[in-house]
Write a protein that holds these residues in place. Structure first.
Motif, PDB file in Angstrom:
ATOM      1  N   GLU A 109       0.874  -1.217  -0.164  1.00 33.97           N
ATOM      2  CA  GLU A 109      -0.010  -0.062  -0.028  1.00 33.97           C
ATOM      3  C   GLU A 109       0.684   1.195  -0.140  1.00 33.97           C
ATOM      4  OE1 GLU A 109      -0.598  -2.567   2.579  1.00 33.97           O
ATOM      5  OE2 GLU A 109      -1.736  -3.315   1.096  1.00 33.97           O
ATOM      6  N   GLN A 110       2.095   1.171  -0.076  1.00 30.95           N
ATOM      7  CA  GLN A 110       3.150   2.395  -0.221  1.00 30.95           C
ATOM      8  C   GLN A 110       2.635   3.403  -0.977  1.00 30.95           C
ATOM      9  OE1 GLN A 110       3.772  -0.699  -0.730  1.00 30.95           O
ATOM     10  NE2 GLN A 110       5.338  -1.563   0.699  1.00 30.95           N
ATOM     11  N   ASP A 111       2.597   4.530  -0.384  1.00 33.48           N
ATOM     12  CA  ASP A 111       2.532   5.586  -1.743  1.00 33.48           C
ATOM     13  C   ASP A 111       3.224   6.385  -2.017  1.00 33.48           C
ATOM     14  OD1 ASP A 111       2.788   6.923   0.812  1.00 33.48           O
ATOM     15  OD2 ASP A 111       0.691   7.891   0.814  1.00 33.48           O
ATOM     16  N   SER A 112       4.670   6.288  -1.451  1.00 32.43           N
ATOM     17  CA  SER A 112       5.648   6.891  -2.042  1.00 32.43           C
ATOM     18  C   SER A 112       6.959   5.767  -1.850  1.00 32.43           C
ATOM     19  CB  SER A 112       5.892   8.265  -1.338  1.00 32.43           C
ATOM     20  OG  SER A 112       6.352   7.703  -0.186  1.00 32.43           O
ATOM     21  N   SER A 113       7.936   6.289  -2.541  1.00 31.42           N
ATOM     22  CA  SER A 113       9.216   5.561  -2.795  1.00 31.42           C
ATOM     23  C   SER A 113       9.828   5.689  -1.067  1.00 31.42           C
ATOM     24  CB  SER A 113      10.007   6.054  -3.596  1.00 31.42           C
ATOM     25  OG  SER A 113      10.601   7.084  -3.274  1.00 31.42           O
ATOM     26  N   GLU A 114       9.428   7.018  -0.634  1.00 31.27           N
ATOM     27  CA  GLU A 114       9.966   7.402   0.662  1.00 31.27           C
ATOM     28  C   GLU A 114       9.335   6.097   1.773  1.00 31.27           C
ATOM     29  OE1 GLU A 114       8.882   9.547  -1.231  1.00 31.27           O
ATOM     30  OE2 GLU A 114      11.095  10.481  -1.464  1.00 31.27           O
ATOM     31  N   ALA A 115       8.097   5.744   1.555  1.00 23.12           N
ATOM     32  CA  ALA A 115       7.580   4.973   2.475  1.00 23.12           C
ATOM     33  C   ALA A 115       8.230   3.517   2.247  1.00 23.12           C
ATOM     34  CB  ALA A 115       5.938   4.886   2.064  1.00 23.12           C
ATOM     35  N   VAL A 116       8.472   3.242   0.998  1.00 22.69           N
ATOM     36  CA  VAL A 116       9.029   1.750   0.530  1.00 22.69           C
ATOM     37  C   VAL A 116      10.385   1.833   1.518  1.00 22.69           C
ATOM     38  CG1 VAL A 116       9.875   0.196  -0.984  1.00 22.69           C
ATOM     39  CG2 VAL A 116       7.790   1.777  -1.515  1.00 22.69           C
ATOM     40  N   ARG A 117      11.158   2.997   1.203  1.00 13.60           N
ATOM     41  CA  ARG A 117      12.384   2.913   1.892  1.00 13.60           C
ATOM     42  C   ARG A 117      12.317   2.835   3.343  1.00 13.60           C
ATOM     43  NH1 ARG A 117      15.266   8.299   1.486  1.00 13.60           N
ATOM     44  NH2 ARG A 117      13.927   8.861   3.071  1.00 13.60           N
ATOM     45  N   ALA A 118      11.290   3.572   3.756  1.00 17.46           N
ATOM     46  CA  ALA A 118      11.117   3.524   5.523  1.00 17.46           C
ATOM     47  C   ALA A 118      10.982   1.956   5.865  1.00 17.46           C
ATOM     48  CB  ALA A 118       9.976   4.269   5.724  1.00 17.46           C
ATOM     49  N   GLU A 119      10.315   1.339   5.113  1.00 13.56           N
ATOM     50  CA  GLU A 119       9.764  -0.157   5.395  1.00 13.56           C
ATOM     51  C   GLU A 119      11.077  -1.265   5.364  1.00 13.56           C
ATOM     52  OE1 GLU A 119       6.081  -1.567   3.630  1.00 13.56           O
ATOM     53  OE2 GLU A 119       7.124  -3.391   2.891  1.00 13.56           O
ATOM     54  N   ALA A 120      11.959  -0.648   4.142  1.00 10.08           N
ATOM     55  CA  ALA A 120      12.993  -1.444   3.755  1.00 10.08           C
ATOM     56  C   ALA A 120      14.268  -1.254   5.162  1.00 10.08           C
ATOM     57  CB  ALA A 120      13.601  -1.375   2.646  1.00 10.08           C
ATOM     58  N   LEU A 121      14.497  -0.148   5.292  1.00 11.17           N
ATOM     59  CA  LEU A 121      15.401   0.139   6.137  1.00 11.17           C
ATOM     60  C   LEU A 121      14.756   0.067   7.875  1.00 11.17           C
ATOM     61  CD1 LEU A 121      17.157   3.451   4.683  1.00 11.17           C
ATOM     62  CD2 LEU A 121      17.740   0.789   4.666  1.00 11.17           C
ATOM     63  N   GLY A 122      13.591   0.098   7.704  1.00 15.46           N
ATOM     64  CA  GLY A 122      13.049   0.289   9.121  1.00 15.46           C
ATOM     65  C   GLY A 122      13.538   1.561   9.987  1.00 15.46           C
ATOM     66  N   GLY A 123      13.279   2.594   9.185  1.00 13.38           N
ATOM     67  CA  GLY A 123      13.698   4.061   9.712  1.00 13.38           C
ATOM     68  C   GLY A 123      14.461   4.764   8.905  1.00 13.38           C
ATOM     69  N   LYS A 124      14.994   5.849   9.366  1.00 17.62           N
ATOM     70  CA  LYS A 124      15.775   6.550   8.276  1.00 17.62           C
ATOM     71  C   LYS A 124      17.270   6.417   8.735  1.00 17.62           C
ATOM     72  CE  LYS A 124      15.884  11.173   6.717  1.00 17.62           C
ATOM     73  NZ  LYS A 124      16.403  11.218   4.965  1.00 17.62           N
ATOM     74  N   SER A 125      18.258   6.375   8.189  1.00 20.82           N
ATOM     75  CA  SER A 125      19.609   6.502   8.833  1.00 20.82           C
ATOM     76  C   SER A 125      20.603   6.747   7.580  1.00 20.82           C
ATOM     77  CB  SER A 125      19.768   5.044   9.247  1.00 20.82           C
ATOM     78  OG  SER A 125      19.931   3.960   8.396  1.00 20.82           O
ATOM     79  N   GLU A 126      21.799   7.221   8.155  1.00 18.75           N
ATOM     80  CA  GLU A 126      22.633   7.798   7.075  1.00 18.75           C
ATOM     81  C   GLU A 126      23.435   6.609   6.702  1.00 18.75           C
ATOM     82  OE1 GLU A 126      26.202  10.990   6.596  1.00 18.75           O
ATOM     83  OE2 GLU A 126      25.342  10.765   8.476  1.00 18.75           O
ATOM     84  N   PHE A 127      23.972   5.639   7.608  1.00 22.19           N
ATOM     85  CA  PHE A 127      24.702   4.503   7.390  1.00 22.19           C
ATOM     86  C   PHE A 127      23.789   3.271   7.900  1.00 22.19           C
ATOM     87  CE2 PHE A 127      27.725   7.776   7.315  1.00 22.19           C
ATOM     88  CZ  PHE A 127      28.604   7.552   6.257  1.00 22.19           C
ATOM     89  N   ILE A 128      24.104   2.297   7.275  1.00 23.71           N
ATOM     90  CA  ILE A 128      23.528   0.866   7.696  1.00 23.71           C
ATOM     91  C   ILE A 128      24.346   0.286   9.060  1.00 23.71           C
ATOM     92  CG2 ILE A 128      22.711  -1.536   7.175  1.00 23.71           C
ATOM     93  CD1 ILE A 128      21.055   0.705   6.026  1.00 23.71           C
ATOM     94  N   GLU A 129      23.877  -0.143   9.980  1.00 22.11           N
ATOM     95  CA  GLU A 129      24.843  -0.384  11.044  1.00 22.11           C
ATOM     96  C   GLU A 129      24.969  -1.960  11.025  1.00 22.11           C
ATOM     97  OE1 GLU A 129      26.337   1.652  12.953  1.00 22.11           O
ATOM     98  OE2 GLU A 129      25.188   3.406  12.229  1.00 22.11           O
ATOM     99  N   ARG A 130      23.902  -2.801  10.391  1.00 21.67           N
ATOM    100  CA  ARG A 130      24.066  -4.181  10.686  1.00 21.67           C
ATOM    101  C   ARG A 130      24.852  -4.860   9.547  1.00 21.67           C
ATOM    102  NH1 ARG A 130      19.139  -5.740   7.646  1.00 21.67           N
ATOM    103  NH2 ARG A 130      18.296  -3.707   7.039  1.00 21.67           N
ATOM    104  N   LEU A 131      25.748  -4.102   8.780  1.00 23.96           N
ATOM    105  CA  LEU A 131      26.479  -4.944   7.883  1.00 23.96           C
ATOM    106  C   LEU A 131      27.586  -5.507   8.727  1.00 23.96           C
ATOM    107  CD1 LEU A 131      26.879  -1.842   5.526  1.00 23.96           C
ATOM    108  CD2 LEU A 131      25.425  -3.730   5.433  1.00 23.96           C
TER     109      LEU A 131
END
Ligand SMILES: Cc1cc2nc3c(=O)[nH]c(=O)nc-3n(C[C@H](O)[C@H](O)[C@H](O)COP(=O)(O)O)c2cc1C
Ligand code: SF4
Ligand code: FES
Lengths: 783, 442, 157
Positions: free
Chosen positions: A641-663
């Motif tokens: 149901e995402q209405d924007s790519s930002e919503a998809v991103r938020a879902e994929a990242l579980g929030g907004k972050s500058e760097f991914i920590e779990r690599l």
């Protein structure tokens, strides 16, 4: 620290600062042409002359070291008089052809001449005319406009690593030129266009296409290698006209590789796909989106009903966005399958399920502080032009760079040590380095290495790493694609452990990290039973969704990929381009390239870089994330149901972050399998497959100017002199290379940097698309 | 010539250049003394300071002071470089020094290496004097064979390697940093200073560069003492100096005379003005020095201070004599062309400005001058001088300014009448071509 | 390609400089190559650059910067006349004019028989001997009055 007063402002600057550095600090602008912060100081243009108290004559700010208590006036009467005098000299031989000059609007000479030039010229003699030079397909010249700042010359020498331009002749006859009949072939050549302060060097593809003030500037991120260079995309009438670097000191500094800069040409090419296409009764026809998507939905349901959900698989390009990759895996999983992968060129997946998410293991900007580096299995300069540039600069400052690889390509980096081994011997050679390093450090090596003998070069590399304080070991693309990738991984990790090094991966593509973050792999966290890219192709599925990829060029084994796709009931291809999907797909959907959609790439250091569309999608093109979302809805799946790519991103990242920590690069309990070296291959040769820089992805392949460069020359069957002699071949001979059931007809060529009994045949190119895996045995015979 | 000095002192006919000849004349005594007596480096630099020897390459910088700038404790290589790239129009003394006394330069350089702790040296020799370059290489071989050069000189623990490097036709390589670039195998483009060669010289290492004549003066100073050398000349202007006299004189050539010798005496030694004509002007220190009219010049003595006071420079000691048959516009045109052709092209004011100067002077000479041209020329030199990387910009400007200053009327005549004050056939006769006695060597 | 003899000479030039400074020998190497080949073609410059391990364009910078290298073919005898002021005062320009007339060519031209090329030179550091001219870069001729020039030309075969 030194104290200095500039235009009445007092500041302290570190020892060794120049007046120019100090002026930057206080925000005083000193006009200049030859000075550039990334290049050595030439002090030749003399535009930056300033008045210094007690100095008998004006001094060039760029080259004058600050002394304690110095008083500088950048705009005093005497400073301005000197600057105006220089400006007059610069203009006397300049053609003043601004109205027809591509630099118009962004010309430093034009800008400064407004402030420092006189209205009428006192020079009434004949002006100099300089012949233009052919620098190749990317850079156009108008040498009469050159003001001899030598920035371009210094760039090729200092940044690109090979002096391809020089200033020949002398005095007024001086001319900037490449060596006679030579062009500028560096993979970084386009930067000289930015560096040229006048219109002497301009973009050939962009030539006369637009005036700079007609262009709007939009930010974006390069979709090619793992660096994620920041871009300014310039647009006119909804068309991408030009790409420039957006300065980001931590990522691309102020540079771009030519691939970053010129691949935009593909966006405007006639190879763009503009409407959904459907193949019915053997005929392709254009259809509307509704028809195409309904067809896909129905047929997918049919396949699942007939063969089960496991019959569905998805293959994505690592150049797809995070959002696209996230929705793709969600769609596949929603259908009940775990068969999704973006690691198309990988061949050893034995670390899947061990919680590995490979990344650089450090910040890109930290490379400058390393004192020892080992790069394993990488065509470094062509795979990662700007990372190579960073290592080049580091090496100049004293970093000892070593390489373990399968080909001795000239990296234009002064190397501390190198070891060149056949692919099958690569792991053993790396094991030797591990062993020698353990000895050097006085620790015991892994018991599985008991029988390993370190070679002379392995010892040299080990000694270098062992003596460092800030060390890194990186695995390149070839190491990641290697059939023993997990062994190389485990060995490199051991080596890093022994030498106290950081350990990382040079991410192959713009979203090699993002694919993992999006979960576009069959099961990173636990064994969910999905199939990886290789399995999906070796054990063909009934239905495939192919996102942005060209499997015939992008997969580890193109022959196998094509066979699998051709045998499927349903293949859905999503691509901005007309591809060979026409041969194997049932539905082809025109999806947006990176310039026509918003999205996110996560670069090799885990940096999350999102961007917006810079132009509207071409014709019927749609952003792939929207297409996948609609498809999800159509299939009645939850969570679309995402209405924007930002919503998809938020879902994929579980929030907004500058760097991914779990690599995570660290893995435990991997069996080291050094395998059988070359003998098993006799009488065959071993294949070495590089992915040439301009065949590495769909955009680069379709950029006409890049395709005219030397780097885009057709692949050959390259061998060293001994191997050629053994086969009774001379360079230039026509040969048939066969591998698996396929073959390729190529020219034999000499490549002195290869190990014995190896043949280098590039991947990613049509000419080799009939061949099998990138690694393993091949036969070569004269035709 | 001869008896007055020591560098060219052997009379013609006795001028053997071989090692044995030089030793017979007392050569290498200074070096032997230093080695035998283990004279400390400081002492040598001290003698040079006392001698008040000033660099003979043009700038007249005190040599002892220059040597004292070399970092003593620097680990690694340091270099001594000799500048024999004599290309300044009017100067031809270094050629004669190397022709008749190469070992004196070699000895001077070895002593310099000893005094500054350098293990390596190069002599950069003008490309056009090929036979001199070859001779110098032979002299080096002789010195090596005699253990005067190379490892453990004369059994001491001092080692010094010396090599010859030839130029190949670029005046700018006489500029010391261009010369260093040239030895490094690059174009001869001067470097911005600072850093100076004493801290960043050849291959980035501390380096001292002196002129051929400067080095040639060193052995005598060591043997006879700095005070003696100073006494040969006058205060602040120690020693003898070679003057290269060219142009309209009866006997052009090199003359070694004490500093402070009246110009009139030198002119006399050179046989006076050709064919008894009237002296018109003299450039006293090589083409880069401002020209002086006859009357001012006749009052000068030959030393740095006197000539500076008269508004010119002693420079390299090249005295270009022009008599009344000279067209000053044409003379300036030729010099301006020289600087235009020889600008290295690196920095804007020189690259662009020298061409501008030449073209305007050329126009005037060819009858296309404009009234405002003289002001324009002065203004262009204003914009060049002091704004370039090296002194070639000044060298190109000083002649223009001084010619216009002292011979303005002649320039105005050219502009207004579109012809020369001195008829062309008079100029031609002045050159002596077709009339001079034939004494060619080839 | 250069002869073994030329390469040997270049090697001894290389030996004059520190081991990591081969490029220092480029001026000498180009001069040696030019003496052997008569002039410096693109190939010759590239060969020299390759031998010294330097970029070809850097060698070209050097070859085009210094006047005595010939980037175009020249006659068997290249005669360079100094016409700078000190020489001009003593007949340098007239000597050049005399040569032009005798050979029927101007500066930077070569006689039809490929024997002579005439060049204008800058100061050679021999101003006291004017008129001065240089033959094939290595032989300096002094006091070149007409008879001496006639004699020189007659010697050139
Ligand atoms: C354009 C130019 C040309 C020069 N030519 C020469 C030269 O031919 N011979 C020379 O000894 N010095 C020449 N010099 C001076 C040198 O830069 C340097 O000052 C000198 O070699 C130092 O030696 P000295 O201290 O013994 O004089 C020249 C300087 C400039 C700016
Ligand atoms: S002043 Fe002239 S010769 Fe000196 S660096 Fe500048 S351009 Fe070159
Ligand atoms: S910016 Fe300083 S001289 Fe060019």
């Amino acid at each position: 620290m030194l104290e200095i007063e500039i235009d009445g402002q007092k500041i302290e600057v570190p020892d060794g600062s120049t007046v120019m550095d100090a002026a930057h600090k206080v925000g005083s602008f000193i006009p200049h042409f030859c000075y550039h912060k990334k290049l050595s100081i030439a002090a030749n243009c003399r535009m930056c002359l300033v008045q210094v108290e007690k100095a008998p004559k004006p001094l060039p700010a760029c080259a004058t070291p600050v002394t304690n208590g110095m008083k500088v006036f950048t705009h005093s009467e005497s400073a301005v008089k000197a600057q105006k005098g220089v400006m007059e000299f610069l203009l006397i031989n300049h053609p003043l052809d601004c109205p027809i000059c591509d630099q118009g609007g962004e010309c430093q000479l034009q800008d400064l001449s407004v402030g420092y030039g006189a209205s009428a010229s006192r020079y009434q003699e004949e002006k100099r005319v300089v012949a233009n030079k052919n620098l190749g397909p990317l850079v156009a010249t108008d040498m009469t406009r050159c003001i001899h700042c030598t920035r371009c010359v210094r760039f090729t020498q200092e940044i690109a690593g090979l002096m391809e331009l020089g200033q020949a002749f002398r005095g007024e006859h001086a001319e900037i030129m490449p060596f006679i009949e030579k062009t500028v072939d560096s993979e970084l050549s386009g930067n000289i266009i930015d560096l040229c302060p006048v219109g002497a060097l301009t973009s050939k593809p962009f030539r006369f296409a637009a005036r700079t003030w007609e262009l709007s500037r939009r930010k974006s991120v390069s979709p090619h290698d793992g660096l994620g260079a920041n871009l300014v995309v310039q647009v006119k009438h909804n068309k991408v006209m030009r790409v420039l670097p957006l300065e980001n000191e931590d990522v691309n500094e102020c540079w771009l590789s030519d691939k970053d800069r010129f691949s935009y040409e593909a966006l405007n090419s006639d190879q763009r796909l503009t409407r959904p296409m459907l193949k019915q009764c053997g005929e392709w026809r254009e259809v509307d989106w509704q028809t195409a998507l309904e067809y896909i939905g129905n047929d997918l349901k049919r396949v699942i009903k007939e063969h089960g959900a496991q019959a569905v698989g998805a293959l994505a390009s690592p150049q797809a966005t995070l959002e696209e990759l996230h929705l793709l895996q969600k769609l596949v999983r929603g259908l009940g399958s775990n068969n999704v992968d973006f690691r198309l060129r990988q061949s050893d997946f034995s670390l899947d399920g061990k919680n590995v998410m490979p990344w650089l293991g450090m910040k890109i900007a930290g490379i400058r502080d390393l004192d020892r580096v080992l790069v394993v299995g990488s065509f470094l300069r062509k795979d990662h032009p700007l990372l190579a540039q960073r290592l080049r600069q580091a090496a100049k400052r004293g970093t000892k760079v070593s390489i373990l690889h399968v080909a001795d390509d000239d990296l234009l980096i002064s190397l501390n040590a190198r070891s060149i081994a056949a692919p099958a011997a690569l792991a053993t050679e790396l094991a030797g380095i591990v062993k020698a390093a353990a000895e050097a450090k006085g620790v015991s090596a892994d018991s599985s290495l008991a029988n390993v003998q370190a070679s002379e070069s392995a010892r040299r590399i080990a000694a270098s790493l062992a003596s460092g304080e800030n060390v890194a070991v990186f695995l390149g693309n070839l190491a990641q694609q290697h059939p023993q990738a997990s062994t190389l991984h485990a060995l490199a990790q051991q080596l890093a452990g022994i030498t106290g090094a950081r350990f990382g991966f040079l991410g192959e593509a713009a979203n090699s990290v993002g694919g993992y973050v999006a979960g576009a792999t069959p099961g990173v966290n636990a064994n969910e039973g999905g199939m990886n890219a290789a399995q999906m192709l070796s054990d063909p599925r009934k239905a495939y969704v192919v996102l942005h990829a060209e499997p015939e060029l992008d997969c580890a084994d193109p022959q196998q990929a094509m066979a699998a796709l051709k045998s499927a009931d349903l293949v859905v291809a999503l691509s901005p381009f007309k591809t060979r999907a026409i041969d194997y797909a049932n539905v082809i959907l025109p999806v947006a390239p990176f310039t026509e959609t918003s999205g996110t790439f996560i670069n090799t250091e885990g940096r999350v870089q999102s961007f917006n569309a810079v132009v509207k999608p071409l014709d019927e093109t749609r952003p792939a994330w929207k297409v996948l979302r609609v498809l999800g809805n159509l299939l009645g799946l939850a969570g679309f149901e995402q209405d924007s790519s930002e919503a998809v991103r938020a879902e994929a990242l579980g929030g907004k972050s500058e760097f991914i920590e779990r690599l995570n690069n660290k893995v435990e309990g991997v069996a080291i399998n050094l395998g059988e070296a070359a003998p098993a291959l006799q009488p065959h040769l071993e294949r070495i497959a590089d992915v040439p820089i301009y065949f590495a992805d769909a955009l680069a392949r379709r950029a006409p100017s890049l395709q005219k460069t030397i780097d885009a020359a057709a692949p050959a069957a390259r061998m060293n002199a001994a191997t050629l002699a053994k086969l009774g071949l001379a360079a230039g001979a026509k040969v048939r290379v066969s591998q698996g059931g396929g073959e390729a007809l190529l020219d034999a060529a000499l490549d002195a940097g290869l190990p014995d009994n190896c043949v280098r045949v590039a991947a990613g190119h049509e000419l080799g698309a009939g061949l099998g895996a990138m690694h393993g045995a091949v036969a070569v015979e004269r035709t | 010539m001869g008896a007055l000095g020591f560098i060219l002192s052997p009379e013609e006919g006795e001028r053997g250049w071989r090692l044995a000849d030089y030793v017979r004349r007392g050569g290498y005594a200074a070096l032997k003394k230093i080695i035998a007596e283990k004279i400390p480096a400081d002492h040598i630099v001290g003698e040079l300071k006392k001698s008040s020897l000033r660099g003979r390459g043009g700038a007249g910088f005190p040599t002892g002071l220059k040597w004292s700038f070399m970092p003593r404790q620097f680990p690694g290589d340091k270099y001594v470089v000799c500048n024999s790239d004599e290309g300044e129009p009017g100067t031809f003394k270094d050629r004669d020094i190397l022709r008749w006394n190469p070992h004196m330069v070699i000895e001077g350089m070895i002593i310099a290496g000893y005094a500054m702790g350098c293990q390596r040296g190069y002599n950069y020799i003008h490309g056009e004097i090929w036979d001199i370059y070859k001779r110098f290489e032979e002299a080096l071989d002789e010195a090596r064979a005699a253990n005067l050069l190379g490892p453990n000189i004369l059994g001491s623990d001092f080692s010094f390697e010396l090599q010859a490097h030839h130029g190949y036709g670029a005046y700018i390589c006489g500029e010391e940093t261009a010369l260093l670039e040239s030895i490094e195998g690059k174009k001869g483009q001067p470097r911005f200073k600072p850093p100076f060669p004493a801290s960043f010289g050849l291959y980035g290492k501390p380096t001292t560069i002196n002129n051929t004549e400067t080095f040639a003066s060193v052995p005598w100073i060591i043997t006879n003492g700095g005070d003696k050398f100073l006494e040969l000349g006058k205060p602040n202007n120690g020693g003898t100096k070679l003057f290269s006299v060219s142009g309209h004189v009866n006997r052009p050539g090199n003359f070694e005379v004490p500093m402070g010798t009246p110009f009139a005496e030198l002119l006399e030694m050179a046989g006076g003005v050709r064919a008894g004509r009237k002296l018109k002007a003299v450039i006293p220190g090589g083409s880069s020095a401002p020209v002086l009219p006859a009357d001012i010049m006749m009052d000068c003595t030959l030393d740095y201070d006197s000539i500076a006071k008269a508004g010119s420079m002693l420079g390299s000691g090249a005295v270009i004599v022009m008599d009344e048959t000279t067209c000053m516009v044409k003379a300036l045109e030729r010099l301006s062309y020289f600087y235009f052709e020889e600008s290295c092209g690196q920095c804007t004011p020189c690259r662009e400005g020298t061409g501008w100067l030449y073209r305007v002077v050329h126009r005037i000479e060819n009858g296309l001058g404009r009234r405002e041209d003289l002001d324009l020329l002065n203004s262009v030199t204003d914009n060049i001088m002091g704004r370039t990387i090296c002194a070639l910009g000044d060298a190109a400007s000083l002649p223009v300014r001084s010619f216009i200053k002292h011979f303005k009327a002649e320039f105005e005549y050219h502009i207004e009448r579109k012809q020369c004050l001195v008829p062309v056939d008079v100029q031609r006769a002045g050159s002596g071509f077709f009339v001079a006695e034939a004494k060619a060597t080839c | 390609m250069l002869s073994q003899e030329a390469l040997k000479q270049i090697d001894s030039e290389i030996a004059k400089y520190p081991a990591d400074q081969k490029q220092s020998a480029v001026m000498a190497a180009l001069a040696i190559a030019q003496m052997e080949k008569g002039w410096l073609s693109t190939e010759t410059i590239e060969t020299v650059a390759g031998y010294l391990g330097m970029p070809p364009v850097a060698a070209y910078e050097v070859a085009s910067f210094y006047n005595m290298y010939d980037l175009q073919p020249v006659g068997r005898y290249k005669i360079t006349v100094c016409t700078n002021l000190p020489c001009a005062l003593s007949g340098g320009v007239h000597a050049a004019d005399y040569l032009k007339r005798k050979l029927g060519i101007g500066f930077n031209e070569t006689t039809a028989d490929g024997k002579f090329t005439l060049k204008e030179g800058e100061c050679m550091g021999a101003c006291g001997d004017a008129p001065v001219l240089l033959v094939n870069n290595v032989r300096m001729c002094s006091f070149m009055q007409p008879e001496a020039i006639d004699k020189l030309l007659a010697e050139c075969t």
